[in-house]
Design a protein around this motif. Sequence first.
Motif, PDB file in Angstrom:
ATOM      1  N   THR A  52      -1.370  -0.870   8.221  1.00 50.23           N
ATOM      2  CA  THR A  52      -2.298  -0.370   7.005  1.00 50.23           C
ATOM      3  C   THR A  52      -3.888   0.073   7.599  1.00 50.23           C
ATOM      4  O   THR A  52      -3.995   1.872   7.495  1.00 50.23           O
ATOM      5  CB  THR A  52      -2.693  -0.673   5.736  1.00 50.23           C
TER       6      THR A  52
ATOM      7  N   LYS B 242      -3.920   2.825  10.850  1.00 43.28           N
ATOM      8  CA  LYS B 242      -3.311   4.063   9.287  1.00 43.28           C
ATOM      9  C   LYS B 242      -4.646   4.826   8.834  1.00 43.28           C
ATOM     10  O   LYS B 242      -5.143   6.132   8.997  1.00 43.28           O
ATOM     11  CB  LYS B 242      -2.089   4.263   8.654  1.00 43.28           C
TER      12      LYS B 242
ATOM     13  N   GLU C 180      -3.497  -6.194  -1.164  1.00 40.78           N
ATOM     14  CA  GLU C 180      -4.328  -4.704  -1.612  1.00 40.78           C
ATOM     15  C   GLU C 180      -5.392  -4.582  -1.657  1.00 40.78           C
ATOM     16  O   GLU C 180      -5.752  -3.424  -1.518  1.00 40.78           O
ATOM     17  CB  GLU C 180      -3.047  -4.171  -2.595  1.00 40.78           C
TER      18      GLU C 180
ATOM     19  N   ASP D  55       3.381   1.774   2.197  1.00 40.70           N
ATOM     20  CA  ASP D  55       5.038   1.594   3.150  1.00 40.70           C
ATOM     21  C   ASP D  55       5.532   0.931   3.259  1.00 40.70           C
ATOM     22  O   ASP D  55       5.081   0.062   2.967  1.00 40.70           O
ATOM     23  CB  ASP D  55       3.577   1.818   4.746  1.00 40.70           C
TER      24      ASP D  55
ATOM     25  N   ILE E  31      -7.673  -3.824   1.079  1.00 38.87           N
ATOM     26  CA  ILE E  31      -7.092  -2.207   1.384  1.00 38.87           C
ATOM     27  C   ILE E  31      -8.280  -2.192   0.896  1.00 38.87           C
ATOM     28  O   ILE E  31      -9.604  -0.483   1.712  1.00 38.87           O
ATOM     29  CB  ILE E  31      -6.019  -1.455   1.723  1.00 38.87           C
TER      30      ILE E  31
ATOM     31  N   TYR F 106       0.753  -1.327  -0.512  1.00 41.61           N
ATOM     32  CA  TYR F 106       0.386  -0.412  -0.027  1.00 41.61           C
ATOM     33  C   TYR F 106       0.565   0.939  -0.261  1.00 41.61           C
ATOM     34  O   TYR F 106       1.502   1.512  -0.863  1.00 41.61           O
ATOM     35  CB  TYR F 106      -1.031   0.585   1.130  1.00 41.61           C
TER      36      TYR F 106
END
Length: 280
Positions: free
Chosen positions: A127, A130, A98, A82, A101, A80
């Motif tokens: 993730t 955050k 991903e 990071d 997400i 993603y």
Amino acid sequence: MNLFDLFLYSKNILEINGIQSAEQEALLIISEILNISRHEVFIQKNKKIPFFKVLKILSAVKKRSKKIPLAYILGYQYFYLDKFLVDKRTFIPRFDTEHIIYAITDMKLQFSKILDVCCGSGILALTLAKIFPESKVFGIDIYVKLAVKNKKKLKIKNAHFIKADFLKENLNFSGKFDLIVSNPPYLSSEDFSLLQEESKKYEPFLAFYGGEDGLKFYRRVAEFSVDFLACNGYIVLEVDHKWKKVMEIFSSFSYNESSMKVIKDYNGLERVLVIKKDFL
């Protein structure tokens, strides 16, 4: 040795040893070890490289020639937005994951309590922590040291990791989750036999193997969610070609098929299953 000659030499070694993306991987190894951008390899091609740096680069190239995954050689993988530490006790993050997400952010919802089952290096839990800074995020796995390291590296405060065997232990949480995510081990015995050789050899078997039929973690998630997922909460799972069987598992635990949605990845393959719990 100058920079461009080092690149050509490294690329040639990788090509001889059957690394398909030899040019890109040579560029990545060199740019990471020298801490330069990839295009600088061409812009500064006559730059002399210190001998100890040449040795370090060629050592990494030699390891990659033996089919050791590049992420293990470099010690990290991007996921993603990071950069995550990885080690040989954890599954190497794949970009396909991903899509979990993306599926969650596309919901345009807020989640206050999130659980990541089989969290590995912590990519999903951290993730999501955050993305949802006001939420409490929990990750569970049999090995969580690396996830904790990534939490510290990324300076995330709202994620917590629990070392436990999700399949065997009787877990108890105060309150219910409104989101459960997982990229569980889901390869069957047949699937595992078809896995890329370097993954078989170097990545942990338990990170891939989901039992004879590849479905044992999905069964446990379904069972767990009956008690620990709130009504109107969501489950978001990575799946493969067995996605219809995963839907059947959840249907057997009173989930309605009309509350399930499968999402394809960029290759047109079914990759993510989103399930809404519409019962108490």
